[in-house]
Design an enzyme around this catalytic site. Structure first.
Site, PDB file in Angstrom:
ATOM      1  CG  ASP A  16      11.065   2.990  -0.994  1.00 44.40           C
ATOM      2  OD1 ASP A  16      10.580   3.908  -1.304  1.00 44.40           O
ATOM      3  OD2 ASP A  16      11.410   2.176  -0.190  1.00 44.40           O
ATOM      4  CG  ASP A 110       7.578   7.179  -0.968  1.00 44.50           C
ATOM      5  OD1 ASP A 110       6.607   6.643  -1.394  1.00 44.50           O
ATOM      6  OD2 ASP A 110       8.574   7.057   0.261  1.00 44.50           O
ATOM      7  CD  GLU A 111       7.012   1.641  -1.246  1.00 42.48           C
ATOM      8  OE1 GLU A 111       7.179   1.229  -1.540  1.00 42.48           O
ATOM      9  OE2 GLU A 111       6.294   1.816  -0.693  1.00 42.48           O
TER      10      GLU A 111
END
Length: 362
Positions: A16, A110-111
């Site tokens: 993350d 983003d993860e």
């Protein structure tokens, strides 16, 4: 529900990025470093898409109305989002993941989940893999990432929050069940405010309380999610890491703490949902043609309104425009609105979208 002994132990990493959009902006503009930054627009109807850690100290967070964020932090600097840049950085990060495993399941730009049980480098210790990946991300992009390592997706996701920012944590098979038992259910990934409130009404405050419930009771109250809740209360989550998964639809919804009666707060409440579903599409290179708005009223009646466009939506601005078109006609409502949701369907891989995408005439 299977017990742990019937399931081979897997090595799952949840990576993350830390305050991703805001960190990219601070990286690219030295004048923003060390200052409270919000990615979004300061307009009356604006919503914070991401907040730097300096802004979070003041209580600013994503999905917060911009006017509220400014009130909490008068020095807040608003920066317009640059999704094409975030997408490019996300692809750099994905290429690092691919050095270690082909089992990569992006959740957003983003993860992502990585299954490194049988990894491409033959490394036995998943914590070392996570550390290497985070180091390479820092070297290549200048950005910090946090990671959670565990034997299933639920616990890996929970672990990635334990040592943020720029840290990692591991939850072992031995420690997993005890970790879940002490955790408030409102902090469970997958348990939103409405579900947490429903659990509280049933006397379920912690993982230990959840573990006391029968699968029949949980299924009766929570439907298809019942067996999932029954499992995670015991530290069990048998979901696989699924690369290149094309869902039939992707959606997000939110229940409001107070019923909504006017357009402005409804549109503000939808912005974070729009960004969530669009982020999934961006991360998985998926296009969508059908947008559906879900509205649940105070008396629990609900309606849906949909629009299908000729070609896949090319950008988040186009999605925002369709959602606004669907939302406007329901105002003024005869009853208060307690929940809003946005979902996308008619999904397809962008690789299949060979025609040039022009801004849609909506």
């Amino acid at each position: 529900m299977n017990d742990m002994s019937s399931t081979p132990v897997r090595k799952i990493i949840h990576v993350d990025m830390d305050a991703f959009y805001a960190s990219v902006e601070q990286r690219d503009n030295p004048e923003l470093r060390g200052k409270p930054v919000a990615v979004g627009y300061a307009a009356v109807r604006g919503v914070v898409a991401a907040a730097s850690y300096e802004a979070r100290i003041y209580g600013v967070h994503s999905a917060m109305p911009s006017v509220t964020a400014r009130r909490k932090c008068p020095e807040l600097i608003f920066v317009p989002p640059r999704f094409e840049v975030y997408r490019s950085v996300s692809q750099q990060i994905r290429e690092i993941f691919a050095e270690y495993t082909s089992l990569i399941e992006p959740l957003s730009l983003d993860e992502a989940y990585l299954d490194v049980t049988d990894n491409l480098k033959g490394m036995e210790i998943a914590t070392e893999i996570a550390s290497e990946i985070r180091s390479k991300i820092k070297q290549l992009t200048g950005l910090n990432a946090s990671a959670g390592i565990s034997y299933n997706k639920f616990l890996a996701k929970m672990a990635s929050d334990l040592n943020k920012p720029n840290g990692q944590a591991v939850i072992t098979p031995k420690n997993g069940p005890a970790f879940v038992e002490q955790l408030p259910v409102k902090k469970f990934h997958g348990v939103g405010p409405a579900t947490a409130e429903k659990m509280h009404r049933l006397g379920i405050e912690t993982g230990a309380d959840l573990k006391q419930q029968s699968i029949e009771l949980l299924t009766g109250h929570f439907g298809k999610s019942g067996p999932y809740f029954y499992g995670i209360a015991r530290g069990i989550d048998n979901r696989q890491v699924k690369p290149d998964r094309v869902r039939k639809s992707i959606g997000a919804e939110d229940t409001f703490s107070q019923d909504i009666h006017s357009y402005e707060p409804a549109r503000e409440g939808l912005q974070s949902l729009i960004e969530k579903v669009w982020g999934y599409c961006e991360a998985n290179e998926i296009g969508a043609k059908t947008v559906t708005l879900k509205v649940k009223y105070a008396d629990f009646t609900q309606i849906t309104r949909s629009k299908t466009v000729p070609a896949a939506l090319p950008g988040i601005a186009d999605l925002e425009e369709v959602v606004s078109l669907l939302l406007a006609p329901i105002f003024p409502p005869k009853k208060g609105i307690r929940l809003l949701g946005v979902s996308l369907s008619s999904l397809e891989r962008r690789a299949a979208l060979t025609q040039p995408q022009l801004r849609l005439a909506l």
